[in-house]
Structures are given as C-alpha cells and as structure tokens.
Enzyme design. Structure first.
Site, PDB file in Angstrom:
ATOM      1  N   LYS A 186     -39.033  28.905  89.902  1.00 24.27           N
ATOM      2  CA  LYS A 186     -39.178  29.914  88.847  1.00 24.27           C
ATOM      3  C   LYS A 186     -38.799  29.300  87.494  1.00 24.27           C
ATOM      4  CE  LYS A 186     -36.878  33.132  86.692  1.00 24.27           C
ATOM      5  NZ  LYS A 186     -37.571  33.042  85.390  1.00 24.27           N
ATOM      6  N   GLU A 260     -26.113  23.980  87.239  1.00 22.03           N
ATOM      7  CA  GLU A 260     -26.033  23.131  86.040  1.00 22.03           C
ATOM      8  C   GLU A 260     -25.971  24.089  84.865  1.00 22.03           C
ATOM      9  OE1 GLU A 260     -25.857  19.850  86.085  1.00 22.03           O
ATOM     10  OE2 GLU A 260     -26.132  19.704  88.246  1.00 22.03           O
ATOM     11  N   CYS A 294     -27.950  21.000  76.812  1.00 18.98           N
ATOM     12  CA  CYS A 294     -26.679  21.303  77.478  1.00 18.98           C
ATOM     13  C   CYS A 294     -25.674  20.208  77.197  1.00 18.98           C
ATOM     14  CB  CYS A 294     -26.906  21.412  78.980  1.00 18.98           C
ATOM     15  SG  CYS A 294     -27.629  19.939  79.687  1.00 18.98           S
ATOM     16  N   GLU A 393     -20.822  27.821  73.181  1.00 21.45           N
ATOM     17  CA  GLU A 393     -22.054  27.034  73.150  1.00 21.45           C
ATOM     18  C   GLU A 393     -23.046  27.733  72.222  1.00 21.45           C
ATOM     19  OE1 GLU A 393     -24.584  27.010  76.672  1.00 21.45           O
ATOM     20  OE2 GLU A 393     -24.843  24.854  76.397  1.00 21.45           O
TER      21      GLU A 393
HETATM   22  P1  NAD Z   1     -30.705  31.464  81.077  1.00 17.76           P
HETATM   23  O1  NAD Z   1     -29.463  31.477  81.894  1.00 17.76           O
HETATM   24  O2  NAD Z   1     -30.949  32.570  80.146  1.00 17.76           O
HETATM   25  O3  NAD Z   1     -32.008  31.374  81.986  1.00 17.76           O
HETATM   26  C1  NAD Z   1     -32.225  30.321  82.892  1.00 17.76           C
HETATM   27  C2  NAD Z   1     -33.178  30.781  83.969  1.00 17.76           C
HETATM   28  O4  NAD Z   1     -32.541  31.786  84.749  1.00 17.76           O
HETATM   29  C3  NAD Z   1     -34.469  31.387  83.461  1.00 17.76           C
HETATM   30  O5  NAD Z   1     -35.524  30.974  84.297  1.00 17.76           O
HETATM   31  C4  NAD Z   1     -34.226  32.881  83.593  1.00 17.76           C
HETATM   32  O6  NAD Z   1     -35.399  33.641  83.731  1.00 17.76           O
HETATM   33  C5  NAD Z   1     -33.407  32.915  84.861  1.00 17.76           C
HETATM   34  N1  NAD Z   1     -32.556  34.098  85.033  1.00 17.76           N
HETATM   35  C6  NAD Z   1     -31.970  34.852  84.079  1.00 17.76           C
HETATM   36  N2  NAD Z   1     -31.239  35.842  84.638  1.00 17.76           N
HETATM   37  C7  NAD Z   1     -31.356  35.697  85.973  1.00 17.76           C
HETATM   38  C8  NAD Z   1     -30.818  36.389  87.095  1.00 17.76           C
HETATM   39  N3  NAD Z   1     -30.005  37.424  86.945  1.00 17.76           N
HETATM   40  N4  NAD Z   1     -31.128  35.961  88.328  1.00 17.76           N
HETATM   41  C9  NAD Z   1     -31.920  34.875  88.495  1.00 17.76           C
HETATM   42  N5  NAD Z   1     -32.471  34.193  87.483  1.00 17.76           N
HETATM   43  C10 NAD Z   1     -32.182  34.575  86.231  1.00 17.76           C
HETATM   44  O7  NAD Z   1     -30.650  30.055  80.353  1.00 17.76           O
HETATM   45  P2  NAD Z   1     -31.642  29.515  79.254  1.00 17.76           P
HETATM   46  O8  NAD Z   1     -31.356  30.312  78.010  1.00 17.76           O
HETATM   47  O9  NAD Z   1     -33.021  29.456  79.790  1.00 17.76           O
HETATM   48  O10 NAD Z   1     -31.128  28.025  79.067  1.00 17.76           O
HETATM   49  C11 NAD Z   1     -30.098  27.682  78.219  1.00 17.76           C
HETATM   50  C12 NAD Z   1     -28.811  27.430  78.996  1.00 17.76           C
HETATM   51  O11 NAD Z   1     -29.052  26.463  80.010  1.00 17.76           O
HETATM   52  C13 NAD Z   1     -27.724  26.850  78.133  1.00 17.76           C
HETATM   53  O12 NAD Z   1     -26.492  27.473  78.424  1.00 17.76           O
HETATM   54  C14 NAD Z   1     -27.672  25.396  78.550  1.00 17.76           C
HETATM   55  O13 NAD Z   1     -26.432  24.766  78.350  1.00 17.76           O
HETATM   56  C15 NAD Z   1     -28.021  25.487  79.985  1.00 17.76           C
HETATM   57  N6  NAD Z   1     -28.534  24.188  80.455  1.00 17.76           N
HETATM   58  C16 NAD Z   1     -27.750  23.443  81.285  1.00 17.76           C
HETATM   59  C17 NAD Z   1     -28.182  22.185  81.704  1.00 17.76           C
HETATM   60  C18 NAD Z   1     -27.341  21.331  82.604  1.00 17.76           C
HETATM   61  O14 NAD Z   1     -27.882  20.389  83.185  1.00 17.76           O
HETATM   62  N7  NAD Z   1     -26.049  21.601  82.758  1.00 17.76           N
HETATM   63  C19 NAD Z   1     -29.432  21.711  81.278  1.00 17.76           C
HETATM   64  C20 NAD Z   1     -30.198  22.508  80.416  1.00 17.76           C
HETATM   65  C21 NAD Z   1     -29.744  23.748  80.024  1.00 17.76           C
END
Ligand code: NAD
Length: 502
Positions: A186, A260, A294, A393
């Site tokens: 997804k 992650e 991230c 963040e």
């Molecule tokens: P997000 O948490 O809003 O969404 C990530 C994914 O989760 C999306 O596909 C979203 O549709 C899905 N999602 C949201 N709510 C959900 C739920 N309740 N159940 C299941 N799936 C759900 O994150 P984002 O805004 O897309 O990405 C940014 C974040 O990702 C930042 O905090 C960043 O630090 C983190 N990030 C971490 C890494 C790492 O390797 N540690 C890498 C890239 C990004």
C-alpha cells in the site's frame, strides 16, 4: 517533462489496486484526487481500495503463499525474478523519475540519480544476498545438533510513505520477495504513481498473487490491511503516530512488525572538522529531498569556536539555494508535498520565533512563486534544545542550529530527543569520533559523511524512531520466522519416568 505533465493534466491517470494479476475495477469506489505539488493540478484519480478489495488482495497473497510455487521456489528462480524486476525498473528509469518528480515535487536531478536507481538496486542486492544468507549449526553438545533456519513468514503487508515512494517501498518488496514471501503493498495515497506503475512494468515476472496492490487512504485502506487476520506481518515506513496506531492494531493478533518511523537527527560539527565538508553536508542533510527525509540531519550543533564562520557560510548558502520547478535542471528545492505540509513549515517558523529563536534565512512562502506549495528553505538559531523546532520532526527544508562548548554537553543534547534514527559527527579527531559515535543513542551514526545507506548494514531507529532494521540481516529477521530444529545424533540418556510398576 512538460509533455508528460501536460498529458497528465489533460488526462489524469486512473489508478486502482492489483489483485491476483489483474488491475481491479475502478467503478463504484471512492475517488481520491492525486496532485502535482508544483502546478497544484490533478494528475491522477485514485479509486480507493475498500475493505472488500483489501480482503481479496490478502486472500490472493495467502493462496499464493500456501499453494503457489513462490514459497518453494529455488534461490535461482527467485534471483531470476528479482533481477528481472531490477532490469524492468532501469529500462523505465526516465519515465519513473519523471513520474516521481511530478507527484512529489522532488527535484528531477535527485529522483533520476538517487530514487530510481536505488529502487532498482534493492532487487539486485537481495538477489545476491539470498545466495549467501545462511542459518546456524551448533554441534558443541555431544550427541546433539541444533539447527537454526529461516523460513518465509507468509503474507507481508508493506506500507510506504510519500517522501521517497518507489525507493522505500521497493526495499520492502525486494526483501519480502527474496525470502519467499508474498505481499500486499500500500503506497501513500498522496504519491501512488510510481508504485502503481511498477505493477504494470513487471507484469508476468512473478507467479499469480505473489505481489498485490491496494491503493487508498490510511484510515480506510491502511486500517483494513493492518487489521486483516490474513496478514502475517506489517513492514511500515511513515510517521511515529501512525506507527503507534498500527502497533495497537497488530497487538490484537500478536502479529510481527517492522517500523521505520520519524527522526530529528543531530548533526554535530566540532571545531576541528573539515569546515567546507561540514558546511556542504549540513546543507545536504537539511535540504536534499526538499528536506522531507526521515534521516535529515537538521538539528545542527555547531562548536562555538567556529560558530560565526559556520553560521555565516551556512546562511549565505541557504539563501542561495535555487527554488523552483523540480523538473528544471539546476533546481535544488521544489515544492512541499501539499498545502498542509507548507502550513506546517509556517507554523514552525512562527513557533521558533515565538520561543526565542533567531531567523537566519527563509521563514516564509516564496513571494515570487504563487502556484505550487513552495516555502523558502529556512534556518533558525535556537537558544536551547527544548524549542519545538529542535524536538519535533518538521519534515521540510528547515534547519535548527544550536551552539555548544564541549563534547559531553553536545552528546547530552543530541541524545535529549524522543527520536534516535541517525547521528552525524564531524571531527578530524579519530578518538573523539569513536567516543561520540558510541555515546549517541541512534540506529546509525555517520562520521564525516552526509547521508549514506549501505544495504549490507541495518537501517532503523532507537526510541520512537522505530523497531527492527532494514538491510541484509535486518530484512532477513523482518521477513522470516527463525526456526530451531534440535536433532539427537545418538540415543539420548534420560530419566525413565513411569517405571515404578515395571
Ligand atoms: P504517514 O504515517 O502519514 O503515512 C505513511 C503510510 O501509512 C501511508 O501509506 C498512509 O496512507 C498509511 N497510513 C496512515 N494511517 C494509517 C493507519 N491508521 N493504518 C495503516 N496505514 C496508515 O507518513 P507520511 O507522512 O507518508 O511519511 C512521513 C513520515 O515517514 C515522517 O515521519 C518520516 O520521518 C517517516 N519516514 C521514515 C523513514 C525511515 O526509514 N525511518 C523513511 C521515510 C519516512
């Protein structure tokens, strides 16, 4: 670029899920607009996967795992498929880089040279890795042999973020497939273009049902997926709050996960560092990928002995960053992913000033760019580590600088964070670099280098930055069940129970 952009503006793509080797019907579903953050125009309509469609995707993956050939495929067969996916990505590299730039606003120079090559490389890396990945044998105990083997875990739910859509999701897909699993992917509803395109360009490479796609919002499609009883684990990259919600849902079924999550990484510049390298890297760690990383090292600690020179040089360079259309060569900063992410930048600029920080550069929307979610790359000097701009963040082009006087002080401040993803250390003193590296409570420490991801090592976070590690052994742990088999090599001596009447 403009050709593809115009084409998508004229005729937005129609995106759906992909279940058991077929794109799902797009009628009757909730329709979500997908936008180009540079033009603010719609480039796709996403037909959201409902709970029923998620169920069909999980069932297809389950069937493929339990009955299909993939779980029993030889290493050579899996390598062939992974390498074919690698080649398919590279042969569509230009198109994928363009799509990624149109959908994310990340400069084409970066999607072309980093995102897409890395997406492809993940498949080649894991193809090579599985040839060498082994288990353990223990024979120290006379008469016994203990074997530790790794078996595929089953149906993996792979959920990706919007900041590096194909690169980060490809890493999960490659790892899951390499170890013999099937999956339901997804992508983020904000950036589904490249991951959906991947399913088209690799058609026919994998057996039916091995790789399935659901598309939609987190609170609809995402929650249906992570709460589905048919999945065996979730590999998630995204925000810490979302990660915590998913963990709550998985706890009910005692399902495994790899998380992650977010970061707020310290970038420590000692007075004895290579000054030019440290400034170059501070710029890169704060502003590459439009600062939406991230592992951004945007909490910059500068040794007071060099602070005037460092702040002067850094600020001049931040003000000189080239902002604009990410498709144009020379652009260094594109737009934020959407309107709310730009408002978030504005809020943090306001909160920084309100809490006593000094504005060094940026802090506003771009006056000359009225279309697109542009925000000036921003730098602030914070008086203490307690400010929200130093603790939370921001996930945009925003650097928060602080000064320090000695090593113990800066280690304590760097570790004073809910996150623990990466620590950057700049010094020419080898002993100091080793001391600081071991004192930092982060999953990765980078000494005298900006961002590097080495797939042979594990990447992941301490504290609220996550659980588990991605990379060779880390991915093996994530995508397999460890099994112990203990075999007697001679008759065992044991107490003979129940012999009283014998
Ligand atoms: P997000 O948490 O809003 O969404 C990530 C994914 O989760 C999306 O596909 C979203 O549709 C899905 N999602 C949201 N709510 C959900 C739920 N309740 N159940 C299941 N799936 C759900 O994150 P984002 O805004 O897309 O990405 C940014 C974040 O990702 C930042 O905090 C960043 O630090 C983190 N990030 C971490 C890494 C790492 O390797 N540690 C890498 C890239 C990004």
């Amino acid at each position: 670029m403009s050709d593809l952009r115009e084409q998508l503006n004229r005729t937005p793509l129609r995106l759906s899920g992909y279940v058991a080797d077929r794109f799902t019907a797009s009628s009757g579903s909730e329709e979500i607009g997908v936008f180009d953050p540079t033009t603010e125009k719609q480039v796709a309509t996403l037909f959201e996967s409902s709970a029923d469609e998620v169920d069909a995707a999980v069932s297809a993956a389950r069937m493929a795992f339990d009955k299909g050939p993939w779980g029993r495929a030889t290493v050579a067969e899996r390598q062939l498929a992974l390498n074919a996916i690698h080649d398919a990505i590279l042969s569509h590299a230009d198109e994928l880089a363009l799509l990624e730039t149109i959908n994310t606003g990340i400069p084409l120079a970066q999607t072309r040279t980093v995102h897409i090559p890395r997406a492809a490389y993940n498949f080649r890396f894991f193809a090579e890795y599985i040839n060498q990945a082994g288990g353990d044998v223990f024979t120290q105990e006379p008469g016994l042999m203990s074997l530790v083997t790794y078996e595929p875990i089953g149906v993996c739910a792979l959920i990706g973020p919007w900041n590096m859509p194909l690169g980060l999701t490809a890493m999960k897909i490659a790892g899951a497939l390499a170890f013999g699993n099937t999956c339901v992917v997804k992508p983020s509803e904000l950036t589904p273009l490249t991951v959906t395109r991947l399913f088209e360009i690799i058609e026919g490479i994998l057996p039916e049902g091995v790789m399935n796609l659901v598309n939609g919002r987190g609170h609809v499609t995402g929650t249906s997926l992570v709460s589905h009883p048919g999945i065996d684990m979730v590999s998630f990259t995204g925000g810490t709050v979302t990660g915590a919600a998913i963990l709550g849902s998985l706890a009910k079924g005692i399902k495994g996960s790899a998380m992650e999550l977010g970061g707020k990484s310290a970038n420590i510049v000692f007075a004895d560092s290579d000054f030019e390298q440290a400034v170059d890297a501070a710029l890169m760690s704060s502003f590459m990928n439009n600062g939406q990383m991230c592992l951004a090292g945007s909490r910059i600690f500068v040794d007071r002995k060099i602070s005037d020179r460092f702040i002067d040089s850094f600020t001049r360079r931040v003000k000189a960053l080239k902002i604009g259309d990410p498709a144009l060569s020379g652009t260094e900063i594109g737009p934020m992913i959407n309107h709310s992410q730009r408002e978030r930048m504005e809020r943090y600029a306001g909160s920084g000033l309100g809490e006593g920080a000094t504005l060094l550069a940026g802090g506003h929307r771009c006056a000359n760019l009225n279309t697109g979610f542009f925000f000036e790359p921003t730098a602030m000097l914070a008086p203490t580590n307690e400010l929200a701009i130093c603790q939370e963040e921001i996930f945009g082009p925003f650097a928060a600088l602080q000064l320090f006087d000695d090593e113990d002080e800066v280690i304590a401040k760097a570790n004073d964070s809910d996150f623990g993803l990466v620590g950057y250390v700049w010094t020419e003193d080898l002993n100091r670099s080793m001391r600081v590296a071991s004192a930092l409570r982060t999953g990765t420490v980078l000494v005298n280098t900006p961002i590097v991801r080495d797939l042979r090592t594990g990447f992941g976070g301490y504290k609220q930055s996550g659980l588990g590690r991605e990379g060779a052994k880390g991915s093996q742990a994530m995508f397999t069940e460890m099994k112990t088999t203990i075999i007697a090599r001679e008759p065992r001596k044991m107490p003979r129970m129940g012999m009283a009447g014998a």
